[in-house]
Write an enzyme that holds these catalytic residues in place. Structure first.
Site, PDB file in Angstrom:
ATOM      1  N   MET A  80       0.846  -1.202   0.000  1.00  0.00           N
ATOM      2  CA  MET A  80       0.000   0.000   0.000  1.00  0.00           C
ATOM      3  C   MET A  80       0.882   1.254   0.000  1.00  0.00           C
ATOM      4  SD  MET A  80      -3.425  -0.881   2.088  1.00  0.00           S
ATOM      5  CE  MET A  80      -2.813  -0.501   3.707  1.00  0.00           C
ATOM      6  N   GLY A  81       2.165   1.108  -0.358  1.00  0.00           N
ATOM      7  CA  GLY A  81       3.031   2.283  -0.478  1.00  0.00           C
ATOM      8  C   GLY A  81       3.572   2.758   0.860  1.00  0.00           C
ATOM      9  N   HIS A  97       9.339  -3.079   3.468  1.00  0.00           N
ATOM     10  CA  HIS A  97       8.992  -3.261   2.050  1.00  0.00           C
ATOM     11  C   HIS A  97      10.252  -3.580   1.250  1.00  0.00           C
ATOM     12  CE1 HIS A  97       5.686  -0.403   3.349  1.00  0.00           C
ATOM     13  NE2 HIS A  97       4.970  -1.335   2.757  1.00  0.00           N
ATOM     14  N   GLY A 150       5.116 -10.007   4.357  1.00  0.00           N
ATOM     15  CA  GLY A 150       5.893  -9.870   5.586  1.00  0.00           C
ATOM     16  C   GLY A 150       5.274 -10.636   6.733  1.00  0.00           C
ATOM     17  N   ASP A 165       2.574  -8.970   9.267  1.00  0.00           N
ATOM     18  CA  ASP A 165       1.127  -9.179   9.199  1.00  0.00           C
ATOM     19  C   ASP A 165       0.865 -10.684   9.226  1.00  0.00           C
ATOM     20  OD1 ASP A 165      -0.070  -6.325   8.539  1.00  0.00           O
ATOM     21  OD2 ASP A 165       1.814  -6.543   7.475  1.00  0.00           O
ATOM     22  N   GLN A 174      -2.501 -12.156   8.205  1.00  0.00           N
ATOM     23  CA  GLN A 174      -2.677 -11.978   6.756  1.00  0.00           C
ATOM     24  C   GLN A 174      -1.926 -13.065   5.994  1.00  0.00           C
ATOM     25  OE1 GLN A 174      -2.406  -8.043   4.624  1.00  0.00           O
ATOM     26  NE2 GLN A 174      -0.349  -8.746   4.209  1.00  0.00           N
ATOM     27  N   SER A 189       6.449   0.147  10.270  1.00  0.00           N
ATOM     28  CA  SER A 189       5.086   0.171   9.736  1.00  0.00           C
ATOM     29  C   SER A 189       4.849   1.540   9.137  1.00  0.00           C
ATOM     30  CB  SER A 189       4.078  -0.077  10.867  1.00  0.00           C
ATOM     31  OG  SER A 189       2.777   0.301  10.438  1.00  0.00           O
ATOM     32  N   SER A 190       4.110   1.578   8.038  1.00  0.00           N
ATOM     33  CA  SER A 190       3.777   2.874   7.438  1.00  0.00           C
ATOM     34  C   SER A 190       3.010   3.730   8.438  1.00  0.00           C
ATOM     35  CB  SER A 190       2.939   2.663   6.179  1.00  0.00           C
ATOM     36  OG  SER A 190       3.614   1.798   5.285  1.00  0.00           O
ATOM     37  N   ARG A 191       2.309   3.093   9.373  1.00  0.00           N
ATOM     38  CA  ARG A 191       1.483   3.835  10.336  1.00  0.00           C
ATOM     39  C   ARG A 191       2.306   4.412  11.491  1.00  0.00           C
ATOM     40  NH1 ARG A 191      -2.677  -0.277   8.787  1.00  0.00           N
ATOM     41  NH2 ARG A 191      -4.482   0.910   8.044  1.00  0.00           N
TER      42      ARG A 191
HETATM   43  P1  AMP Z   1       1.679  -2.690   3.499  1.00  0.00           P
HETATM   44  O1  AMP Z   1       2.195  -1.719   2.489  1.00  0.00           O
HETATM   45  O2  AMP Z   1       1.715  -2.167   4.911  1.00  0.00           O
HETATM   46  O3  AMP Z   1       0.352  -3.292   3.118  1.00  0.00           O
HETATM   47  O4  AMP Z   1       2.699  -3.884   3.518  1.00  0.00           O
HETATM   48  C1  AMP Z   1       3.093  -4.548   2.331  1.00  0.00           C
HETATM   49  C2  AMP Z   1       3.856  -5.777   2.703  1.00  0.00           C
HETATM   50  O5  AMP Z   1       4.991  -5.428   3.486  1.00  0.00           O
HETATM   51  C3  AMP Z   1       3.017  -6.770   3.539  1.00  0.00           C
HETATM   52  O6  AMP Z   1       3.278  -8.082   3.103  1.00  0.00           O
HETATM   53  C4  AMP Z   1       3.543  -6.536   4.937  1.00  0.00           C
HETATM   54  O7  AMP Z   1       3.427  -7.692   5.763  1.00  0.00           O
HETATM   55  C5  AMP Z   1       4.996  -6.221   4.654  1.00  0.00           C
HETATM   56  N1  AMP Z   1       5.580  -5.491   5.779  1.00  0.00           N
HETATM   57  C6  AMP Z   1       5.054  -4.427   6.413  1.00  0.00           C
HETATM   58  N2  AMP Z   1       5.846  -4.058   7.450  1.00  0.00           N
HETATM   59  C7  AMP Z   1       6.890  -4.918   7.458  1.00  0.00           C
HETATM   60  C8  AMP Z   1       8.050  -5.069   8.296  1.00  0.00           C
HETATM   61  N3  AMP Z   1       8.289  -4.257   9.318  1.00  0.00           N
HETATM   62  N4  AMP Z   1       8.897  -6.090   8.011  1.00  0.00           N
HETATM   63  C9  AMP Z   1       8.660  -6.932   6.965  1.00  0.00           C
HETATM   64  N5  AMP Z   1       7.596  -6.832   6.141  1.00  0.00           N
HETATM   65  C10 AMP Z   1       6.724  -5.844   6.395  1.00  0.00           C
END
Ligand code: AMP
Length: 261
Positions: free
Chosen positions: A25-26, A32, A140, A143, A146, A178-180
């Site tokens: 989701m960017g 990522h 990752g 999650d 997920q 985390s993006s958040r």
């Molecule tokens: P998102 O953009 O947050 O939807 O994440 C995209 C992918 O990156 C998903 O498969 C997440 O599980 C993975 N991801 C997010 N945060 C991390 C992290 N800290 N370490 C490894 N993978 C991650």
């Protein structure tokens, strides 16, 4: 790196070689980038999708303020060796009249805490798998629920896709990237560290033969968990938890035993 906005633009010619897909989701961070690196190492063509999927946000969640910076993301993806950035508009993925949804059973505490969330995740991932047609897709461990659910989707619907789950990348203080995390004020960020520390306490308790869930709950230092639970992903059992720090919802997990693949 090519940027494709539409399904038609994605494969002007059929790709030759092993295609790896990293759905995102960017708002890229090192989590990522670790997925992009793994896909780069293991595949001939790396496709990253960048799509903030409205279907996985509840009406009261942060869809409108979710961090977006496509220019920066495109620079980072290109530097990481990504071949194609697939960044479709919402209407490309959900055109008028869209009405087919994927429900996967056994969504656990995370699914219970966010009704409808995993229906949106499973639906968009199945669509992305069908659009990109990768041999492997990268997710990752961060999650965990997920990843577990997508493994079930791939198996139950015979998708014939290799699903790779890679370890969580953390900041130096232990907080999972985390993006958040950009939502956290400095004092909140300090409080948020109780989450990884509690999971570490759970892992230590498990190693000594005691209850990891109880130990993690006891070590949350005042954070109110939405759940603390065990989740199976591939051959691994992870201890997973979610908690709110101010208005920000954080999730994290640690491996208790086994292997993620
Ligand atoms: P998102 O953009 O947050 O939807 O994440 C995209 C992918 O990156 C998903 O498969 C997440 O599980 C993975 N991801 C997010 N945060 C991390 C992290 N800290 N370490 C490894 N993978 C991650």
């Amino acid at each position: 790196m090519r940027v494709a906005r539409t399904i038609r633009e994605l494969w002007a010619e059929p790709p030759s070689g092993r295609v790896g897909l990293v759905p995102t989701m960017g708002a890229f961070h090192d989590g990522h980038l670790s997925l992009f690196g793994a896909a780069r190492d293991e595949c001939d063509i790396v496709v990253v999708s960048l799509f903030v999927n409205p279907a996985q946000f509840a009406p009261d969640e942060d869809l409108a303020r979710y961090p977006r910076d496509e220019e920066r993301d495109a620079r980072l993806a290109e530097a990481a060796g990504v071949d194609v950035l697939f960044a479709p508009a919402v209407e490309e993925i959900y055109p008028p009249g869209f009405g087919t949804w994927v429900d996967v059973d056994g969504v656990g505490g995370e699914g219970a805490a966010r009704p409808g969330h995993f229906r949106g995740v499973a639906t968009v991932c199945l669509k992305l798998f069908n659009i990109v047609r990768p041999e492997a897709a990268y997710f990752g461990q961060k999650d965990a629920q997920q990843a577990a659910l997508l493994r079930r989707l791939v198996r139950d619907l015979n998708l014939g896709l290799e699903l790779r789950v890679l370890p969580t990348v953390r900041d130096t203080d232990g907080l999972a990237l985390s993006s958040r995390n950009v939502y956290l004020a400095p004092a909140e960020r300090e409080r948020a560290l109780a989450l990884p520390r509690a999971l570490d306490a759970g892992r230590a308790a498990h190693a000594q033969g005691s209850d990891p869930v109880a130990a993690a709950r006891a070590a949350l230092n005042g954070l109110e968990p939405e759940y603390v639970e065990l989740v199976g992903i591939g051959g691994a059992t992870v201890l997973a938890a979610a908690a709110r720090v101010g208005a920000t919802r954080l999730i994290d997990n640690v491996i208790l035993e086994g292997d993620l693949q």
